[in-house]
Design a protein around this motif. Structure first.
Motif, mmCIF file in Angstrom:
data_model
loop_
_atom_site.group_PDB
_atom_site.id
_atom_site.type_symbol
_atom_site.label_atom_id
_atom_site.label_comp_id
_atom_site.label_asym_id
_atom_site.label_seq_id
_atom_site.Cartn_x
_atom_site.Cartn_y
_atom_site.Cartn_z
ATOM 1 N N THR A 47 -39.954 19.044 25.616
ATOM 2 C CA THR A 47 -38.787 19.039 25.738
ATOM 3 C C THR A 47 -38.187 18.073 25.174
ATOM 4 O O THR A 47 -38.984 16.983 24.547
ATOM 5 C CB THR A 47 -38.535 18.841 27.523
ATOM 6 N N LEU A 56 -35.125 21.398 15.582
ATOM 7 C CA LEU A 56 -36.092 21.858 14.217
ATOM 8 C C LEU A 56 -36.489 20.425 13.023
ATOM 9 O O LEU A 56 -35.143 20.175 12.455
ATOM 10 C CB LEU A 56 -35.858 22.875 13.061
ATOM 11 N N VAL A 111 -32.301 23.752 20.178
ATOM 12 C CA VAL A 111 -33.751 23.407 20.231
ATOM 13 C C VAL A 111 -33.735 22.463 19.142
ATOM 14 O O VAL A 111 -32.634 23.414 17.937
ATOM 15 C CB VAL A 111 -34.669 24.668 19.435
ATOM 16 N N GLU A 145 -45.874 18.513 16.996
ATOM 17 C CA GLU A 145 -45.418 18.629 18.326
ATOM 18 C C GLU A 145 -44.046 19.091 18.683
ATOM 19 O O GLU A 145 -43.103 19.381 17.832
ATOM 20 C CB GLU A 145 -44.629 17.457 18.564
ATOM 21 N N THR A 146 -44.561 20.161 19.988
ATOM 22 C CA THR A 146 -43.756 20.538 20.909
ATOM 23 C C THR A 146 -43.281 20.294 21.792
ATOM 24 O O THR A 146 -44.108 20.270 22.222
ATOM 25 C CB THR A 146 -43.183 23.190 20.507
ATOM 26 N N ILE A 188 -46.460 22.988 12.511
ATOM 27 C CA ILE A 188 -45.560 21.934 13.617
ATOM 28 C C ILE A 188 -46.796 21.155 14.069
ATOM 29 O O ILE A 188 -47.945 21.240 14.623
ATOM 30 C CB ILE A 188 -45.871 23.522 14.398
ATOM 31 N N PHE A 237 -43.365 28.670 17.267
ATOM 32 C CA PHE A 237 -42.987 28.027 18.896
ATOM 33 C C PHE A 237 -41.448 28.750 18.649
ATOM 34 O O PHE A 237 -41.451 30.148 18.288
ATOM 35 C CB PHE A 237 -41.693 27.051 17.911
ATOM 36 N N GLU A 238 -40.861 28.690 20.092
ATOM 37 C CA GLU A 238 -39.923 29.767 20.783
ATOM 38 C C GLU A 238 -38.414 29.078 20.932
ATOM 39 O O GLU A 238 -38.559 27.681 21.239
ATOM 40 C CB GLU A 238 -40.244 30.055 22.202
ATOM 41 N N ASP A 249 -35.174 20.864 23.636
ATOM 42 C CA ASP A 249 -35.988 20.752 22.809
ATOM 43 C C ASP A 249 -36.640 20.381 21.750
ATOM 44 O O ASP A 249 -35.120 20.456 20.630
ATOM 45 C CB ASP A 249 -36.878 21.999 23.521
ATOM 46 N N VAL A 250 -37.435 19.417 21.377
ATOM 47 C CA VAL A 250 -37.737 19.273 19.636
ATOM 48 C C VAL A 250 -39.476 20.280 19.335
ATOM 49 O O VAL A 250 -39.859 20.564 19.877
ATOM 50 C CB VAL A 250 -37.906 18.143 19.494
ATOM 51 N N VAL A 251 -39.229 20.737 17.699
ATOM 52 C CA VAL A 251 -40.456 21.212 17.157
ATOM 53 C C VAL A 251 -40.308 19.954 15.951
ATOM 54 O O VAL A 251 -39.393 20.013 14.867
ATOM 55 C CB VAL A 251 -39.826 22.546 16.866
ATOM 56 N N LYS A 305 -38.798 22.796 7.065
ATOM 57 C CA LYS A 305 -37.213 23.611 7.694
ATOM 58 C C LYS A 305 -36.861 24.190 7.498
ATOM 59 O O LYS A 305 -36.255 25.313 8.001
ATOM 60 C CB LYS A 305 -36.448 21.937 8.067
#
Length: 234
Positions: free
Chosen positions: A214, A34, A32, A211-212, A209, A24-25, A200-202, A42
């Motif tokens: 917004t 997590l 963001v 899902e990534t 992961i 992820f970024e 954004d969500v991770v 996490k």
């Protein structure tokens, strides 16, 4: 280019995969989240990003520089509060900030930082940390994370121990700093805790992961509506 890039990173403890090809970024000025249940990976991910532990494969870069367990050069502009803040019981809040600022040439202004994190009262300047509540220690930990004027701040469950007003104030502070270009990576096992804050969500579970997206996109799909009919619908 993103400020923080985590590319295909894995970490294994025996047969257990604590991180399983995590990617992820985090862009400058973005918040963001997590998000995942307890034990999802996490804290392991955050510890790898801050160079506190090695990882088996993949790559982590911050501002174009690699981060590994043995290469901490890039960490000077990363602030973090992971798990519990390292607080010394016989030091005041101001003494803590001075201590943690010793190895940086351009620390944040102590008084301004204490005001922003609400540790600016007369008592906080005089009382030792052993007299602090959990919420007060948490606010001090966040102030310590900001002492280097970081480009990226990593916070692990930062709302722990805070009352509703303090949570509201912390969100306002994070948003203010993000608007000035500071990036945030914030972990929580409670989605509703971060819903009003993050861009954004991770989503992570079992080290993977899921899902990534917004925050807007995340809540725009898979909506289910329920209609309840009763004997008296008034």
């Amino acid at each position: 280019m993103a400020l923080l890039e985590v590319k295909d990173v894995s970490k294994q403890y025996g047969r257990k995969k604590a991180m399983d090809h995590v990617s992820f970024e985090v862009a400058a000025g973005h918040i963001v989240g997590l998000i995942g249940p307890n034990g999802a990976g996490k804290s392991t991910t955050m510890r790898a990003i801050t160079g506190l532990m090695s990882y088996s494969s993949g790559q982590i870069t911050f501002d174009g520089q690699p981060i590994t367990f043995s290469n901490h050069q890039a960490l000077d502009k990363i602030g973090n509060l992971i798990e519990y803040p390292a607080i010394y019981p016989n030091l005041t809040a101001l003494e803590h900030l001075k201590l943690y600022a010793m190895d940086t040439k351009t620390p944040a202004d102590f008084q301004t930082l204490m005001k922003k994190t609400q540790i600016d009262g007369d008592n906080f300047g005089k009382r030792k940390a052993k007299q602090f509540s959990l919420g007060m220690k948490q606010r001090l930990g966040i102030a310590i994370a900001l002492i280097r004027n970081p480009k990226l701040v990593i916070l692990d469950e930062p709302m722990n121990g805070l009352d509703p007003q303090s949570v509201h104030d912390l969100r306002a502070l994070i948003r203010e700093l993000a608007d000035d270009g500071v990036a945030f990576l914030i972990s929580s096992h409670l989605l509703d805790e971060l819903q009003k804050l993050v861009d954004d969500v991770v989503i992570i579970n079992h080290g993977k992961i899921i899902e990534t997206a917004t925050m807007t996109a995340f809540f725009s799909h898979d909506k289910t509506r329920w209609l309840f009919d009763t004997s008296d619908n008034r």
